[in-house]
Design a protein around this motif. Structure first.
Motif, PDB file in Angstrom:
ATOM      1  N   ILE A 166      39.785  42.743  22.110  1.00  0.00           N
ATOM      2  CA  ILE A 166      40.046  43.398  23.414  1.00  0.00           C
ATOM      3  C   ILE A 166      39.574  43.291  24.504  1.00  0.00           C
ATOM      4  O   ILE A 166      38.476  44.273  24.501  1.00  0.00           O
ATOM      5  N   VAL A 167      39.724  42.570  24.951  1.00  0.00           N
ATOM      6  CA  VAL A 167      38.433  42.476  26.844  1.00  0.00           C
ATOM      7  C   VAL A 167      38.910  43.517  27.980  1.00  0.00           C
ATOM      8  O   VAL A 167      39.827  42.556  28.603  1.00  0.00           O
ATOM      9  N   LEU A 168      38.567  43.714  27.992  1.00  0.00           N
ATOM     10  CA  LEU A 168      39.431  45.374  29.714  1.00  0.00           C
ATOM     11  C   LEU A 168      38.501  44.051  30.340  1.00  0.00           C
ATOM     12  O   LEU A 168      36.963  43.954  30.924  1.00  0.00           O
ATOM     13  N   THR A 169      39.507  43.946  31.709  1.00  0.00           N
ATOM     14  CA  THR A 169      38.667  43.335  33.184  1.00  0.00           C
ATOM     15  C   THR A 169      39.394  43.428  33.754  1.00  0.00           C
ATOM     16  O   THR A 169      38.529  43.011  35.471  1.00  0.00           O
ATOM     17  N   ASP A 170      39.006  45.164  34.128  1.00  0.00           N
ATOM     18  CA  ASP A 170      39.559  45.712  35.240  1.00  0.00           C
ATOM     19  C   ASP A 170      37.485  46.524  35.340  1.00  0.00           C
ATOM     20  O   ASP A 170      37.783  47.506  36.004  1.00  0.00           O
ATOM     21  N   THR A 171      36.552  45.338  35.911  1.00  0.00           N
ATOM     22  CA  THR A 171      35.102  45.625  35.871  1.00  0.00           C
ATOM     23  C   THR A 171      34.503  44.512  36.451  1.00  0.00           C
ATOM     24  O   THR A 171      35.235  43.756  36.635  1.00  0.00           O
ATOM     25  N   SER A 172      33.110  43.957  35.991  1.00  0.00           N
ATOM     26  CA  SER A 172      32.562  44.013  36.593  1.00  0.00           C
ATOM     27  C   SER A 172      32.539  42.136  35.782  1.00  0.00           C
ATOM     28  O   SER A 172      32.821  43.054  34.436  1.00  0.00           O
ATOM     29  N   VAL A 173      31.997  41.213  36.472  1.00  0.00           N
ATOM     30  CA  VAL A 173      32.593  40.058  35.034  1.00  0.00           C
ATOM     31  C   VAL A 173      31.443  39.968  34.749  1.00  0.00           C
ATOM     32  O   VAL A 173      31.753  39.403  32.864  1.00  0.00           O
TER      33      VAL A 173
ATOM     34  N   ARG B 200      36.733  36.245  15.862  1.00  0.00           N
ATOM     35  CA  ARG B 200      36.063  34.871  16.073  1.00  0.00           C
ATOM     36  C   ARG B 200      37.797  34.739  17.491  1.00  0.00           C
ATOM     37  O   ARG B 200      38.497  33.621  17.951  1.00  0.00           O
ATOM     38  N   ALA B 201      38.381  35.805  17.881  1.00  0.00           N
ATOM     39  CA  ALA B 201      39.768  35.893  18.652  1.00  0.00           C
ATOM     40  C   ALA B 201      39.443  36.825  20.510  1.00  0.00           C
ATOM     41  O   ALA B 201      39.411  37.830  19.857  1.00  0.00           O
ATOM     42  N   LEU B 202      39.226  36.518  21.614  1.00  0.00           N
ATOM     43  CA  LEU B 202      39.816  37.157  22.340  1.00  0.00           C
ATOM     44  C   LEU B 202      41.323  37.581  23.476  1.00  0.00           C
ATOM     45  O   LEU B 202      41.580  36.004  23.481  1.00  0.00           O
ATOM     46  N   MET B 203      41.542  38.459  23.253  1.00  0.00           N
ATOM     47  CA  MET B 203      42.613  39.098  24.191  1.00  0.00           C
ATOM     48  C   MET B 203      42.228  39.620  26.144  1.00  0.00           C
ATOM     49  O   MET B 203      41.422  40.680  25.101  1.00  0.00           O
ATOM     50  N   ILE B 204      42.988  39.445  26.614  1.00  0.00           N
ATOM     51  CA  ILE B 204      41.911  40.000  27.817  1.00  0.00           C
ATOM     52  C   ILE B 204      43.928  40.624  28.666  1.00  0.00           C
ATOM     53  O   ILE B 204      45.314  39.772  28.335  1.00  0.00           O
ATOM     54  N   PRO B 205      43.820  41.377  29.490  1.00  0.00           N
ATOM     55  CA  PRO B 205      45.533  41.680  30.187  1.00  0.00           C
ATOM     56  C   PRO B 205      45.567  40.774  30.771  1.00  0.00           C
ATOM     57  O   PRO B 205      45.124  39.929  31.717  1.00  0.00           O
ATOM     58  N   ALA B 206      46.847  40.165  31.083  1.00  0.00           N
ATOM     59  CA  ALA B 206      47.504  39.369  31.377  1.00  0.00           C
ATOM     60  C   ALA B 206      47.792  39.572  33.749  1.00  0.00           C
ATOM     61  O   ALA B 206      48.306  38.896  34.108  1.00  0.00           O
ATOM     62  N   ASN B 207      48.091  40.940  33.526  1.00  0.00           N
ATOM     63  CA  ASN B 207      48.688  41.329  33.987  1.00  0.00           C
ATOM     64  C   ASN B 207      47.711  41.818  35.617  1.00  0.00           C
ATOM     65  O   ASN B 207      47.998  42.234  37.095  1.00  0.00           O
ATOM     66  N   VAL B 208      46.343  41.141  35.746  1.00  0.00           N
ATOM     67  CA  VAL B 208      45.252  42.281  36.578  1.00  0.00           C
ATOM     68  C   VAL B 208      44.841  41.216  36.868  1.00  0.00           C
ATOM     69  O   VAL B 208      44.107  40.319  35.947  1.00  0.00           O
TER      70      VAL B 208
ATOM     71  N   ALA C 128      39.782  39.129  40.933  1.00  0.00           N
ATOM     72  CA  ALA C 128      38.991  38.204  41.278  1.00  0.00           C
ATOM     73  C   ALA C 128      40.440  37.024  40.468  1.00  0.00           C
ATOM     74  O   ALA C 128      41.196  36.944  39.918  1.00  0.00           O
ATOM     75  N   SER C 129      40.404  35.940  41.638  1.00  0.00           N
ATOM     76  CA  SER C 129      41.629  35.062  40.692  1.00  0.00           C
ATOM     77  C   SER C 129      40.662  34.648  39.518  1.00  0.00           C
ATOM     78  O   SER C 129      39.536  34.343  39.589  1.00  0.00           O
ATOM     79  N   PRO C 130      41.248  34.599  38.501  1.00  0.00           N
ATOM     80  CA  PRO C 130      41.010  33.566  37.440  1.00  0.00           C
ATOM     81  C   PRO C 130      39.890  32.571  37.678  1.00  0.00           C
ATOM     82  O   PRO C 130      39.352  31.956  36.594  1.00  0.00           O
TER      83      PRO C 130
ATOM     84  N   LEU D 163      48.547  32.909  35.416  1.00  0.00           N
ATOM     85  CA  LEU D 163      48.351  32.963  35.325  1.00  0.00           C
ATOM     86  C   LEU D 163      47.559  31.600  35.005  1.00  0.00           C
ATOM     87  O   LEU D 163      46.355  31.138  35.519  1.00  0.00           O
ATOM     88  N   ILE D 164      48.262  31.320  34.122  1.00  0.00           N
ATOM     89  CA  ILE D 164      47.943  29.392  33.832  1.00  0.00           C
ATOM     90  C   ILE D 164      47.591  28.488  34.883  1.00  0.00           C
ATOM     91  O   ILE D 164      46.696  27.565  35.193  1.00  0.00           O
ATOM     92  N   SER D 165      49.104  28.681  35.920  1.00  0.00           N
ATOM     93  CA  SER D 165      48.274  28.086  37.487  1.00  0.00           C
ATOM     94  C   SER D 165      47.648  28.007  37.806  1.00  0.00           C
ATOM     95  O   SER D 165      46.465  26.659  38.422  1.00  0.00           O
ATOM     96  N   THR D 166      46.802  29.239  38.130  1.00  0.00           N
ATOM     97  CA  THR D 166      45.962  29.084  38.897  1.00  0.00           C
ATOM     98  C   THR D 166      44.297  28.520  38.163  1.00  0.00           C
ATOM     99  O   THR D 166      43.808  28.086  38.474  1.00  0.00           O
ATOM    100  N   MET D 167      44.694  28.760  36.440  1.00  0.00           N
ATOM    101  CA  MET D 167      43.366  28.138  35.870  1.00  0.00           C
ATOM    102  C   MET D 167      43.296  26.430  36.301  1.00  0.00           C
ATOM    103  O   MET D 167      42.269  26.249  36.561  1.00  0.00           O
TER     104      MET D 167
END
Length: 394
Positions: A155-162, A178-186, A191-193, A262-266
């Motif tokens: 799990i990668v927390l994303t409420d932080t810096s890049v 060998r695999a990561l997940m990020i929260p989808a809701n923030v 910033a925009s993904p 999220l996917i649309s922005t990406m």
């Protein structure tokens, strides 16, 4: 088929064993809080009093029909290769259950209401961050001590810096994950993904050949208000509700909103153009939305915004989806219809068991093999084998 890939399964240790798996300190903190989760997680319960060990025999009956913490290898991931052998599965991603509880604490503004604790007395976000770190330590340990066929997701927390996101990801990859997940809701790092400031993170994942995923349970709080379903009798959570999903008609038919956003922005923001080898998965968020999304993105990109997107996209948006994105349908979805209607997206749909969660259904492989009997030629091989290779590379 001899090489079936499963892009979604779980650990499911009950909280009574969290100390043994994730550390006594986190177990003590959870016990002090006194979460009201015995009644709130009716299915996939976090608490299973009396269950003390992972000893259920591994048989066709137990691996395909038994659900919950008593299923074989729900707790002890060292048994999971034998479970995979019984299921006829070659490789499998393992998402958290304990870690999803942690992410809800970190990212859901209504976590106190859903999990049942006093936010004035407990810093849920701080406890959640501590639990995420404990999950990642566990995932690294399982990765070291178990077959590469079994791949716990970090799990990668994303409420932080890049920079901090990259540091977290690098730390996990260096420990073998060998695999990561990020929260989808923030928005990641606020910033925009698709913001170029996020490119160091996407670049790291692409160059490390490590998939980035989002998963059901990380979409809480995406909408500005949770009132859309409140006070409506038919939207009351059912007895099959879980910590991931308060099962009711409104939530079930809107769980994909967060993933679409999220996917649309990406796609439109050029993330997959700039990072063509980036692997991305939207897991346990249904699959019927992908075809209409592709049509909508292509319509706007090739019509109203053709000139604006010139220089940002070199392909149709649907082609990025087909190349870079994978999704998992629920076992009851009309998967053959998706293959028939959206043949340009035939690479997108992947098999998953959700083992041992109840949402995965019983005998899911047999059910979906039967559902694909009338699908276009090659669809079954794509669904069960080749499509999943993007998220489970050899």
């Amino acid at each position: 088929m001899t090489a079936v890939l499963d892009v979604d399964s779980h650990e499911m240790a009950p909280l009574e064993l969290w100390g043994e798996l994730f550390g006594e300190e986190i177990a003590r903190r959870v016990d002090e809080v006194g979460f009201e989760i015995h009644s709130r997680a009716r299915a996939n319960p976090l608490s299973v009093p009396g269950l003390v060990a992972d000893t259920t025999p591994i048989t066709q009956e137990t691996v395909w029909r038994l659900k919950g913490a008593s299923a074989p290898s729900a707790i002890d991931l060292r048994r999971r290769p034998d479970v995979l052998d019984e299921m006829g599965i070659t490789r499998q991603l393992v998402f958290p259950t304990f870690g999803l509880f942690a992410l809800i604490l970190v990212n859901d503004p209504d976590a106190h209401a859903w999990l049942g604790f006093d936010p004035g007395r407990v810093d849920g976000r701080q406890l959640g961050r501590m639990a995420v770190a404990a999950h990642n330590d566990w995932a690294a340990d399982i990765t070291r001590s178990t077959s590469d066929r079994v791949r716990p997701v970090g799990i990668v927390l994303t409420d932080t810096s890049v920079a901090e996101m990259v540091r977290q990801a690098r730390s996990m990859v260096e420990r073998g994950i060998r695999a990561l997940m990020i929260p989808a809701n923030v928005p990641p790092a606020g910033a925009s993904p698709a913001n170029p400031d996020l490119d160091p993170f996407w670049r790291f994942a692409a160059e490390a050949d490590v998939p980035v995923t989002i998963h059901l349970g990380t979409d809480f709080g995406f909408l500005a208000s949770s009132a859309w379903s409140k006070g409506v009798e038919v939207f009351h959570p059912s007895d099959k509700s879980t910590v991931e999903l308060p099962i009711e008609p409104y939530r079930a038919t809107t769980i994909h909103f967060c993933a679409e956003n999220l996917i649309s922005t990406m796609v439109l923001g050029g993330v997959f153009e700039r990072h063509p080898t980036l692997r991305f998965g939207a897991i346990e968020l249904a699959a019927g939305w992908v075809g209409p999304l592709a049509e909508r993105l292509d319509c706007w990109a090739e019509g109203q915004f053709r000139s604006r997107l010139d220089g940002t996209l070199s392909m149709r948006p649907s082609e990025y989806l087909a190349r870079n994105v994978r999704v998992t349908p629920f076992y009851f979805e009309p998967i053959a219809r998706y293959f028939e209607r959206h043949r340009e997206l035939s690479s997108v749909y992947c098999y998953s068991t959700d083992y041992p969660h109840v949402e995965g259904g019983k005998d899911s492989r047999a059910l979906q093999e039967a559902a694909l009997a009338q699908a276009p030629s090659g669809a079954k091989e794509q669904f069960f084998v080749t499509n999943g290779e993007l998220l489970l590379p050899a």
